[in-house]
Design an enzyme around this catalytic site. Structure first.
Site, PDB file in Angstrom:
ATOM      1  N   ASP A  19      57.923 -80.355 -57.748  1.00  0.00           N
ATOM      2  CA  ASP A  19      58.468 -80.243 -56.394  1.00  0.00           C
ATOM      3  C   ASP A  19      58.729 -81.610 -55.762  1.00  0.00           C
ATOM      4  O   ASP A  19      59.806 -81.862 -55.220  1.00  0.00           O
ATOM      5  CB  ASP A  19      57.529 -79.432 -55.505  1.00  0.00           C
ATOM      6  CG  ASP A  19      57.518 -77.954 -55.884  1.00  0.00           C
ATOM      7  OD1 ASP A  19      58.176 -77.589 -56.870  1.00  0.00           O
ATOM      8  OD2 ASP A  19      56.850 -77.169 -55.199  1.00  0.00           O
ATOM      9  N   ASP A 128      50.050 -77.551 -44.007  1.00  0.00           N
ATOM     10  CA  ASP A 128      50.124 -78.982 -44.288  1.00  0.00           C
ATOM     11  C   ASP A 128      51.238 -79.691 -43.533  1.00  0.00           C
ATOM     12  O   ASP A 128      51.097 -80.854 -43.162  1.00  0.00           O
ATOM     13  CB  ASP A 128      50.284 -79.218 -45.791  1.00  0.00           C
ATOM     14  CG  ASP A 128      48.962 -79.160 -46.534  1.00  0.00           C
ATOM     15  OD1 ASP A 128      47.914 -79.228 -45.874  1.00  0.00           O
ATOM     16  OD2 ASP A 128      48.980 -79.059 -47.770  1.00  0.00           O
TER      17      ASP A 128
END
Length: 406
Positions: A19, A128
Site C-alpha cells: 500500500d 489512524d
C-alpha cells in the site's frame, strides 16, 4: 473533492508494504513532487529489512529509518501505563500510542528537509488518519496533508494490484496471511479477512508473539518486576532500559501464551470493528503495576485517578496525545505515582498472569498491626459502631420517614 494542493516535497510515513509503495509512486505521479520516505523503528524487527532499497526503487529521493524504540517505551508507553490505561476495558492501545511518536518524528524530518507536505497510508474509515493528522497540525498548523485513500480512485484490492503492476511495483503472488497487521514493541494487531466475521474464531496461525496457551510450559514461571515512581526498572533483579525491559517481558509472556485479546471496539469515526491483539509484556506490566499501587497508593488518590482513566484512554485512542487536556491529566497521573515504589511477583502459566506477592520497602501503606485478625493494641474495634451509625444516618432518617407514613 477539494482542489489538489500544489506540493514540492512530501515526507511519507512508509512501511515498505504494497500500500505505501503504491502511495509513494502515486504521489510522484499525481503531485509531480519529490517524495522522502520515513520509517519509524518501534520494534517491528525484520519488517524493516530492505525498506530503503524498496523506497528508492519506487521513486523516493531519500529514505530515513529512525530507531525510536527507547523513546517509544520511555516517553509514550510508560506514561500511559502509569495510569493502567486500557480502552473499553480490553485494549492496551498498542497502535494508538505509536501514532503520536511516528507523527512527531515525521514532522521533524519534514522540518529538516524543508518539506511542505506530509502523507500517510491510513484509510478514510479508520482511526489512524485522525491520530496522524491531529499530531501533524500540533507541530505545524500550516502543513499540507495528503491522505491518498481519501483522494484516489483505487477503491479495491484488484485496482491496487493493477496499479502496482503497471508501475513495476512487486505484488505478492500469494498472500499467506490475508489479514492486515501492525506491530511494535508493545503489541501486534490484526484486522480484516476472516476477522470481519465476529463469530469466527481467529485462526491459530495468525498469532506471532504468543504460544498457544495449551502448548505453553506445564510448569509456571515466577517473575519479579521492580518499579520506581510508577515505572518498571528491573526484571528479576536485573535493571534494564525501558525498551529492553519491555522486550524481556514480551519474551516471558509470549512463552506462556499471555496477552491474547479478541474484541469488538468502537472506532472514533463511528463504526465498530473487530481486532485481535497480542500484548504479552504489557499484560504482565499492567498486572504488576496494579499490585505495587495496591500497597503504596492512597485510597482516595487511587479512586480519583481510576475515575479518570476511561477519559484518558479515549484521548489516546482518538489521537489527542498532544492535546492540553491530556497533558494536564498526565500531570495528575504522574503526581499519583510518586510513592509507587516497590516490586511485584507475578506467576505466569498457560495464558494467565496473576500477582502472588507485592512489597515496598519505602512506601508501603500496609500495616499489619492495624490489619491483623489477631489481637492488637492499636485499633479499638468498638470505634466502628459510631462510624457505622454516622454513615447510616441518612438511611435511618429515610426509614423513619417511611415508617411515619404507614
Amino acid at each position: 473533492m477539494a482542489q489538489k494542493q500544489s506540493v514540492k516535497k512530501v515526507v511519507l510515513a512508509y512501511s515498505g508494504g504494497l500500500d505505501t509503495s503504491i502511495i509513494l509512486k502515486w504521489l510522484t505521479e499525481e503531485y509531480d513532487c519529490e517524495v522522502i520516505a520515513f520509517s519509524a523503528d518501534l520494534g517491528q524487527g525484520e519488517e524493516l529489512d530492505h525498506v530503503p532499497e524498496k523506497a528508492k526503487k519506487t521513486g523516493a529521493s531519500a529514505c530515513h529509518i529512525l530507531d525510536l524504540k527507547e523513546e517509544f517505551t520511555r516517553d509514550f508507553v510508560f506514561p500511559m501505563f502509569r495510569a493502567n490505561t486500557i480502552y473499553e476495558g480490553r485494549y492496551f492501545l498498542g497502535t494508538s500510542i505509536a501514532r503520536p511518536l511516528i507523527s512527531k518524528a515525521q514532522m521533524d524530518i519534514a522540518a529538516k528537509e524543508g518539506a511542505d507536505a506530509v502523507s500517510h497510508g491510513a484509510t478514510g474509515k479508520g482511526n489512524d488518519q485522525v491520530r496522524f493528522e491531529l499530531a501533524y497540525y500540533h507541530f505545524d498548523p500550516a502543513i499540507k496533508v495528503i491522505a491518498p485513500w481519501r483522494e484516489w480512485d483505487l477503491k479495491s484490492r484488484s485496482a491496487l494490484e493493477a496499479y502496482a503492476k503497471k508501475h513495476g511495483i512487486p505484488v505478492p503472488t500469494s498472500k499467506k496471511f490475508p489479514w492486515s497487521s501492525d506491530r511494535n514493541l508493545l503489541h501486534i494487531s490484526f484486522e480484516g479477512d476472516i476477522l470481519e466475521n465476529p463469530w469466527a474464531e481467529a485462526p491459530e496461525e495468525m498469532y506471532v508473539l504468543t504460544a498457544r496457551p495449551e502448548d505453553a510450559p506445564d510448569q509456571p514461571e515466577y517473575v519479579e518486576i521492580e518499579f520506581e515512581k510508577g515505572d518498571p526498572v528491573a526484571v528479576n533483579g536485573e535493571r534494564l532500559s525501558p525498551a529492553n525491559l519491555l522486550a524481556k517481558l514480551n519474551e516471558l509472556g509470549g512463552k506462556h501464551g499471555i496477552g491474547r485479546v479478541d474484541l469488538m471496539e468502537n472506532r472514533y469515526v463511528g463504526m465498530k470493528s473487530r481486532g485481535v491483539y497480542e500484548t504479552p509484556g504489557g499484560t504482565i506490566l499492567e498486572e504488576a503495576h496494579r499490585a505495587v499501587e495496591s500497597i503504596t497508593m492512597d485510597r482516595e488518590v487511587m479512586h480519583l485517578r481510576d475515575s479518570l482513566v476511561p477519559r484518558y484512554a479515549e484521548m489516546i485512542y482518538n489521537g489527542y496525545w498532544f492535546s492540553p487536556e491530556r497533558k494536564v491529566l498526565q500531570a495528575l497521573i504522574d503526581e499519583s505515582q510518586q510513592t509507587v515504589n516497590g516490586k511485584a511477583r507475578v506467576k505466569l502459566y498457560k495464558g494467565h498472569c496473576r500477582v502472588v506477592g507485592r512489597d515496598s520497602a519505602t512506601d508501603s501503606l500496609f500495616n499489619v498491626d492495624f490489619a491483623t485478625f489477631e489481637a492488637d493494641d492499636v485499633y479499638d474495634q468498638a470505634d466502628a459502631e459510631g462510624f457505622i451509625k454516622l454513615n447510616a444516618l441518612r438511611m435511618r432518617i429515610a426509614a423513619i420517614q417511611r415508617q411515619s407514613k404507614k
